[in-house]
Motif scaffolding. Structure first.
Motif, PDB file in Angstrom:
ATOM      1  N   ASP A 176      47.826  33.685  -3.743  1.00  0.00           N
ATOM      2  CA  ASP A 176      48.262  32.295  -3.610  1.00  0.00           C
ATOM      3  C   ASP A 176      47.129  31.423  -3.112  1.00  0.00           C
ATOM      4  OD1 ASP A 176      50.750  32.672  -4.524  1.00  0.00           O
ATOM      5  OD2 ASP A 176      51.751  32.670  -2.570  1.00  0.00           O
TER       6      ASP A 176
ATOM      7  N   ASP B  46      45.025  24.693  -5.040  1.00  0.00           N
ATOM      8  CA  ASP B  46      44.163  23.545  -5.310  1.00  0.00           C
ATOM      9  C   ASP B  46      43.129  23.378  -4.215  1.00  0.00           C
ATOM     10  OD1 ASP B  46      45.793  23.218  -7.408  1.00  0.00           O
ATOM     11  OD2 ASP B  46      46.579  21.255  -6.868  1.00  0.00           O
ATOM     12  N   TRP B  47      43.533  23.660  -2.972  1.00  0.00           N
ATOM     13  CA  TRP B  47      42.579  23.425  -1.878  1.00  0.00           C
ATOM     14  C   TRP B  47      41.450  24.433  -1.886  1.00  0.00           C
ATOM     15  CZ3 TRP B  47      42.798  27.711   0.998  1.00  0.00           C
ATOM     16  CH2 TRP B  47      44.007  28.369   1.159  1.00  0.00           C
TER      17      TRP B  47
ATOM     18  N   LEU C 127      40.101  25.619  -4.656  1.00  0.00           N
ATOM     19  CA  LEU C 127      39.191  25.119  -5.682  1.00  0.00           C
ATOM     20  C   LEU C 127      38.410  23.920  -5.160  1.00  0.00           C
ATOM     21  CD1 LEU C 127      38.223  25.401  -8.593  1.00  0.00           C
ATOM     22  CD2 LEU C 127      39.975  23.749  -9.247  1.00  0.00           C
ATOM     23  N   PHE C 128      39.111  23.056  -4.430  1.00  0.00           N
ATOM     24  CA  PHE C 128      38.429  21.864  -3.919  1.00  0.00           C
ATOM     25  C   PHE C 128      37.371  22.246  -2.895  1.00  0.00           C
ATOM     26  CE2 PHE C 128      38.271  18.103  -1.032  1.00  0.00           C
ATOM     27  CZ  PHE C 128      37.607  17.266  -1.912  1.00  0.00           C
TER      28      PHE C 128
ATOM     29  N   ARG D 255      35.634  24.851  -2.978  1.00  0.00           N
ATOM     30  CA  ARG D 255      34.497  25.302  -3.781  1.00  0.00           C
ATOM     31  C   ARG D 255      33.763  24.116  -4.398  1.00  0.00           C
ATOM     32  NH1 ARG D 255      33.653  30.030  -5.905  1.00  0.00           N
ATOM     33  NH2 ARG D 255      31.522  29.278  -5.733  1.00  0.00           N
ATOM     34  N   THR D 256      34.505  23.178  -5.037  1.00  0.00           N
ATOM     35  CA  THR D 256      33.818  22.104  -5.744  1.00  0.00           C
ATOM     36  C   THR D 256      33.196  21.098  -4.790  1.00  0.00           C
ATOM     37  OG1 THR D 256      35.870  20.882  -5.994  1.00  0.00           O
ATOM     38  CG2 THR D 256      35.225  22.287  -7.833  1.00  0.00           C
ATOM     39  N   LYS D 257      33.629  21.097  -3.534  1.00  0.00           N
ATOM     40  CA  LYS D 257      32.913  20.189  -2.640  1.00  0.00           C
ATOM     41  C   LYS D 257      31.622  20.839  -2.185  1.00  0.00           C
ATOM     42  CE  LYS D 257      35.181  20.949   1.890  1.00  0.00           C
ATOM     43  NZ  LYS D 257      36.288  20.519   2.743  1.00  0.00           N
ATOM     44  N   GLY D 258      31.402  22.085  -2.550  1.00  0.00           N
ATOM     45  CA  GLY D 258      30.081  22.684  -2.355  1.00  0.00           C
ATOM     46  C   GLY D 258      30.042  23.942  -1.514  1.00  0.00           C
ATOM     47  N   LEU D 259      31.173  24.349  -0.930  1.00  0.00           N
ATOM     48  CA  LEU D 259      31.150  25.569  -0.122  1.00  0.00           C
ATOM     49  C   LEU D 259      31.011  26.789  -1.031  1.00  0.00           C
ATOM     50  CD1 LEU D 259      33.923  24.978   2.593  1.00  0.00           C
ATOM     51  CD2 LEU D 259      31.480  24.475   2.702  1.00  0.00           C
TER      52      LEU D 259
ATOM     53  N   LEU E  92      31.898  31.367   2.126  1.00  0.00           N
ATOM     54  CA  LEU E  92      32.305  30.411   3.164  1.00  0.00           C
ATOM     55  C   LEU E  92      33.749  29.967   2.958  1.00  0.00           C
ATOM     56  CD1 LEU E  92      29.181  28.118   3.594  1.00  0.00           C
ATOM     57  CD2 LEU E  92      30.316  29.450   5.381  1.00  0.00           C
TER      58      LEU E  92
ATOM     59  N   ARG F 156      36.375  30.408   5.805  1.00  0.00           N
ATOM     60  CA  ARG F 156      36.828  29.220   6.528  1.00  0.00           C
ATOM     61  C   ARG F 156      38.231  28.778   6.120  1.00  0.00           C
ATOM     62  NH1 ARG F 156      33.176  26.405   9.436  1.00  0.00           N
ATOM     63  NH2 ARG F 156      34.413  24.520   9.188  1.00  0.00           N
ATOM     64  N   HIS F 157      38.625  29.088   4.899  1.00  0.00           N
ATOM     65  CA  HIS F 157      39.908  28.540   4.434  1.00  0.00           C
ATOM     66  C   HIS F 157      40.895  29.617   3.993  1.00  0.00           C
ATOM     67  CE1 HIS F 157      38.462  24.415   4.635  1.00  0.00           C
ATOM     68  NE2 HIS F 157      37.345  24.831   4.056  1.00  0.00           N
TER      69      HIS F 157
ATOM     70  N   ARG G 115      42.440  32.362   6.737  1.00  0.00           N
ATOM     71  CA  ARG G 115      43.346  31.774   7.714  1.00  0.00           C
ATOM     72  C   ARG G 115      44.691  31.415   7.090  1.00  0.00           C
ATOM     73  NH1 ARG G 115      42.594  27.835  12.525  1.00  0.00           N
ATOM     74  NH2 ARG G 115      43.946  26.126  11.973  1.00  0.00           N
ATOM     75  N   ASN G 116      44.626  30.824   5.905  1.00  0.00           N
ATOM     76  CA  ASN G 116      45.880  30.478   5.229  1.00  0.00           C
ATOM     77  C   ASN G 116      46.656  31.712   4.812  1.00  0.00           C
ATOM     78  OD1 ASN G 116      46.500  27.450   4.484  1.00  0.00           O
ATOM     79  ND2 ASN G 116      44.284  27.662   4.572  1.00  0.00           N
TER      80      ASN G 116
END
Lengths: 278, 318, 470
Positions: B210, B215-216, B218-219, B221-225, B229, B233-234, B237-238
């Motif tokens: 999940d 979407d978050w 993917l975002f 990743r596309t913001k550059g992480l 990372l 970072r994401h 935890r989720n």
């Protein structure tokens, strides 16, 4: 008006008729077990209680296809007798837990308010303790009798149906489609038939199969630790306890009730799709 | 911060209420057990209190008067629950020792086993779940799925018997039963742990799937992480949230398993004592051990609630 | 100066089936490219192909250059290094694009620190500044669930652009935002080319394209139908499909003919409505007449849906009266819903649902079929379940279902907001036709002022409590 036809109805009628293999296998196994349970020891015409101290712990033979236990009793007959006991208790508890659980769940969601609060509190009280602990204690009121066992299992299992039905029914009843149907004049009977049953039916089936598996396991677990059904009754858990001391002489004997138990639970789980996302 | 304490207080209150319900249910059922016993209740209670050696007809008479055993059953029940409310668990009807003392030594063993089981289940479920979750529908995923379905169908006591036969009796790697040292902990812990992991590894997997499909993710990743990372970072935890919540769901299985598995391995814990007491109709012990297990269940649930609040800031103030 | 994005003969395939393409274009620094088309036209595939985020089942062919470097042949890891640094992406649904467990400040500052490689102190400063410029001050410690749609979009914008990527891809950036926030997001996007950046925006709304300007592609079911300067295309489209897309913009709708009004069917006097303990509005008066087309507008959260419930008698008003005309039968008020699939029992066939209603009201089945025919629905569709027909078709079926009980009033709660512009226009036109033909009063709730102006006989704008007028 012509333009509308260019927006395709993408999902054509692709009704899924193909069932996954696991489900088919599960169904077949459940059907086989049901036949075994209905027929019982009568299927092979052997008395499961008849002892023969001259032929104890004997390996499989023509007379005893699965061998005999430490008292010379026919293993096949005893396993069939155990299937009869476990599965009928499971079926009974599915009925006595499922019907009130479902009806109370719908009632709770339909009326809300105090009805919902009182029924919810009752369910929470049952859930305050692990189910088996409650069953154990109730069984201790009259150890060795099957009816306390049955009452305990039903009492703990109804909550599953209740909670599921209440939660799903709440969502369904709050759906705009129900409001639309009410405005269109559909009465309670049609609302239940068209909205509730199609929505919660499949889920209830899953709960019933898993609940039956829980009941079978509980009966065997309690029999195994000597607080449920007691010897000389032929019950899979009791048989395991009885045969454990003889594992060295006859390892195939102790594995038979274990296998029966595992196959039964597995069959019930598979028949509703195994471990899909719950 | 004030919101945080308020939400913790809500949790404490809910679990406190649950604890009271547990006590009342255990009390009522124990009382019913007492009523169902054949023979004279006053005699048995006196024996329970003072031990069989120290009691006689006079003591029984005193108990009868004191507890009003001639009174209607609901008056008696009220008195029974009153005693429970004062944490008076009485003496074992079999050993004559105070129930509290028995439980005090057994509780440690049961906690050890419960802890060992959770550790064992996480040791199996986490790596398995993350590996399959990052590679959904792979061969590994399908094998783990089949294994999970199968192991889920094996009841804890049957698994225990098989493990004992294979590892203790046949291979002689571990002791069969009882408790002499930490080596005794391994088989019962894994018996329970495998049962828990059979389901929880799929929960970990689904949570990871999940999170990876979100979407978050993917975002991020596309913001550059980078992938690493983003995972650290994401995603983790989720994904941890449903997993910890699920540990809470599994607590019932854990407590039930403790009762049965302790018996299989003759583990000197509360569950074993409970089964033993039921068999010996030692009602004071049944009540004490069942109450302790019920309260243990509540306490573990409380820990899970608080852990969820630790992970999920939405439960705190926003 | 080299182009920021050059795309040559790009197509996207699912197996052997071509879903989109071929398209070719280039965008220079300071330039804008708008990709326009309906849902399902394959617009998003262009953005995904450029980024390299196509789903595994899909395959792109053609050449893609980003800042003069061939991008489509890079390994996934190399390609991902462009993200955030060379190309920034504004996500479609900002709410779902933000990590639900991380506070908004953290989601932006991590991009400054880990992507732009600023020191923690500089990153915090840069984030603080971004929050100020985007008027997000005060939202720093909020979780995404506590942000409004517009705020979430700006937080996502701040996070996406933290590393100053010269190219911005924006996929339906205005989806789900109301008119006011709409224009704020467009302003934000328009600044990108002005500052020398490159903007590639995907939208289904002509109004968005008009305000962004630059160059434009129009896609229809994956095929390029028109390409050129945005203003030129919008002012004089050469393709009939582009024309119908433009006609579908409510701004370009013809004003509807006034309805012939019959008797009063519903009278509302001094109505106050509350949700929970909060009064939403009070003093609402209404005199609704047969055949009338009434539009209700107002900002989101004002209580438009709650008002409809009160009119339908589903909700007890806080005070005031809703008086039904005696001629109005018990089922004389019907409703249309925003999300058509949610308005039908979803596991049974549509014909089952319609037959139930027809049987209850003793309506001849041929009459139902007649309604369906008028609405352009083939009876064969009725064998399907609600999730097996398109949203536009389903909304028309729900109109037919309502007509089965011969209502006098239809309450329509944003019935077309989930539909494509062309479908929206057709559906509302049909609704107007039905009002006229059957003398039904229609109350249309919409957030679009243009629709209200063009479609309705009169419009009531709801404003927050305490006042509201006819």
């Amino acid at each position: 008006m012509q333009q509308t036809n260019t927006i395709p109805s993408t999902h054509a009628q692709t009704k899924q008729t193909k069932q996954p293999l696991a489900k088919v296998l599960g169904f077949a196994l459940v059907a086989g077990l049901a036949i075994a349970a209905i027929g019982g020891p009568g299927l092979i015409g052997v008395d499961p209680a008849k002892q023969s101290l001259l032929a104890t712990l004997s390996p499989p033979s023509l007379a005893h296809p699965l061998g005999t236990d430490h008292l010379g009793r026919d293993m096949a007959a005893r396993l069939l007798s155990g299937a009869q006991l476990s599965l009928s208790l499971a079926l009974l508890s599915v009925l006595t837990a499922g019907l009130p659980g479902t009806i109370l769940g719908v009632t709770s969601a339909w009326f809300g308010g105090w009805t919902d609060r009182i029924l919810g509190a009752f369910a929470d009280a049952v859930l305050a303790m692990p189910g088996l602990l409650l069953v154990l204690m109730l069984a201790a009121i009259a150890p060795g009798s099957w009816w306390t066992l049955y009452a305990g299992i039903s009492l703990t299992l109804w909550v599953e149906y209740f909670r599921y039905t209440r939660q799903r029914a709440r969502i369904v009843l709050a759906d705009p489609s129900v409001e639309a149907s009410r405005l269109l004049g559909l009465g309670p009977l049609l609302l239940v038939r068209r909205h509730l049953i199609p929505e919660i039916g499949p889920g209830l089936l899953t709960i019933a199969a898993f609940g039956a598996a829980t009941a079978v396991t509980a009966v065997a677990a309690l029999g195994f630790v000597n607080v449920g059904v007691r010897p000389p009754t032929a019950e899979w858990g009791v048989m395991m306890t009885e045969l454990l001391p003889y594992w060295r002489e006859a390892p195939f004997l102790i594995l038979q009730p274990v296998a029966c138990l595992v196959i039964t639970v597995l069959a019930l789980h598979l028949s509703v799709g195994g471990l899909r996302r719950s | 911060m004030a919101h945080y304490f308020k939400s913790v207080l809500t949790v404490l209150a809910a679990r406190g209420l649950q604890a009271i319900i547990v006590a009342v249910i255990v009390g009522i059922v124990s009382f019913a057990m007492m009523q169902a016993l054949p023979g004279d209740a006053a005699f048995r209670i006196a024996a329970g209190r003072y031990g069989y050696d120290m009691m006689d007809a006079a003591a029984a008479e005193a108990v009868r008067l004191e507890l009003g055993l001639d009174a209607p059953w609901f008056v008696q029940l009220w008195g029974w629950l009153g005693q429970l409310a004062q944490f008076d668990l009485g003496n074992s009807l079999v050993y004559g020792t105070p129930v509290v003392d028995e439980i005090a030594t057994q509780l440690g063993y049961s906690l050890l086993l419960a802890g060992g089981a959770i550790v064992a289940s996480l040791m199996i479920a986490l790596p398995m779940g993350v590996a399959t979750g990052l590679n959904p529908d792979s061969l590994l995923d399908r094998i783990c799925m089949g294994l999970s379905v199968f192991l889920r169908a094996v009841p804890a006591f049957a698994l225990g018997v098989v493990l004992v036969l294979v590892f203790a009796v046949q291979l002689k790697l571990f002791p069969v039963a009882g408790f002499r040292g930490i080596e005794n902990l391994i088989l019962p812990s894994f018996t329970l742990g495998i049962g828990l992991a059979a389901v929880s590894n799929r929960v970990v997997r689904d949570a990871v799937v999940d999170a990876m499909n979100s979407d978050w993710q993917l975002f991020a990743r596309t913001k550059g992480l980078s992938a690493r990372l983003t995972l650290a970072r994401h995603v983790l935890r989720n994904a941890a949230l449903p997993v910890v919540t699920y540990v809470g769901v599994q607590l019932a299985y854990l407590i039930e398993g403790v009762v049965i598995v302790e018996t299989v391995f003759a583990w000197p814990g509360i569950g074993h004592a409970l089964v033993h007491a039921i068999f010996g109709r030692d009602i004071a012990m049944v009540q004490g051990t069942a109450l302790t297990l019920g309260l243990l269940y509540v306490a573990l649930n409380l820990c899970v609630d608080l852990a969820c609040r630790g992970i999920d800031p939405r439960e705190r103030a926003v | 100066m080299s182009s920021s994005i050059v795309v040559k003969a790009l197509s996207v395939f699912a197996g052997a089936e071509r879903l989109m393409g071929p398209v070719s274009f280039q965008v220079n620094p300071g330039g804008t490219l708008v990709v326009m088309g309906e849902t399902g036209a394959g617009k998003s595939l262009i953005a995904q192909a450029i980024l390299g985020t196509l789903p595994a089942a899909l395959r792109a062919e053609g050449e893609i250059y980003i800042n003069a470097n061939r991008a489509d042949q890079l390994s996934p890891v190399e390609r991902a290094k462009l993200w955030g640094r060379d190309i920034a992406t504004l996500p479609q649904e900002p709410w779902r694009a933000l990590d639900p467990l991380m506070r908004s400040f953290g989601q932006v500052t991590e991009a400054h620190r880990l992507v732009a490689r600023l020191s923690p102190r500089e990153a915090n400063k840069a984030t603080q500044k971004a929050f100020e410029t985007l008027s997000l001050t005060g939202a720093e410690q909020r979780l995404p669930s506590a942000l409004s749609g517009g705020m979430a979009q700006r937080v996502a914008f701040a996070a996406a652009t933290a590393a100053n990527a010269p190219i911005l891809l924006a996929d339906e950036p205005t989806k789900g935002l109301d008119a006011e926030r709409h224009s704020k997001v467009i302003d934000l996007l328009a600044e990108v080319p002005q500052a020398g950046g490159t903007l590639l925006a995907i939208t289904h709304e002509a109004s968005v394209a008009r305000r962004l300007g630059g160059m434009m592609l129009v896609l229809r079911e994956g095929t390029l139908v028109e390409q050129g300067q945005t203003t030129k295309i919008l002012n004089a489209p050469t393709d009939s499909y582009t024309q119908s897309l433009l006609d579908a913009d409510p701004l370009n709708w013809p004003v509807s003919t006034p309805s012939s009004l019959g008797d009063t069917v519903l009278t509302v006097k001094d109505l106050s409505v509350a949700r929970g303990h909060k009064t939403l509005f009070q003093g609402f008066n209404l005199d609704l007449r047969e055949g009338e087309k009434l539009a209700l507008t107002g900002p989101s959260g004002i209580g438009k849906t709650t008002l409809l419930d009160a009119l339908a008698g589903l909700l007890k008003p806080q005070s005031g009266t809703v008086l039904r005309d005696p001629s109005l039968s018990r089922h004389g008020i019907q409703k249309l819903y925003q999300d058509p699939p949610a308005a039908f029992p979803d596991r049974i066939s549509l014909s089952r649902t319609l037959k139930d209603v027809a049987r209850l009201h003793r309506t001849d089945w041929n009459e139902v079929l007649h309604h369906l025919e008028q609405l352009g629905i083939s009876p064969a569709l009725l064998n399907r379940r609600p999730d097996e027909v398109s949203g536009g078709e389903l909304q028309r079926i729900s109109i037919a279902r309502a007509l089965t009980v011969k209502p006098k009033i239809l309450l329509a709660d944003e019935p077309t907001s989930r539909l494509d512009p062309i479908t929206q226009r057709e559906t509302l036109a049909m609704l107007a036709g039905i009002a006229a033909k059957n003398q039904i009063a229609i109350v249309l709730v919409t957030h679009d002022q243009n629709i209200a102006q063009k479609w309705a006989d009169r419009t009531i704008s709801l404003t927050a409590a305490p006042e509201s007028t006819e």
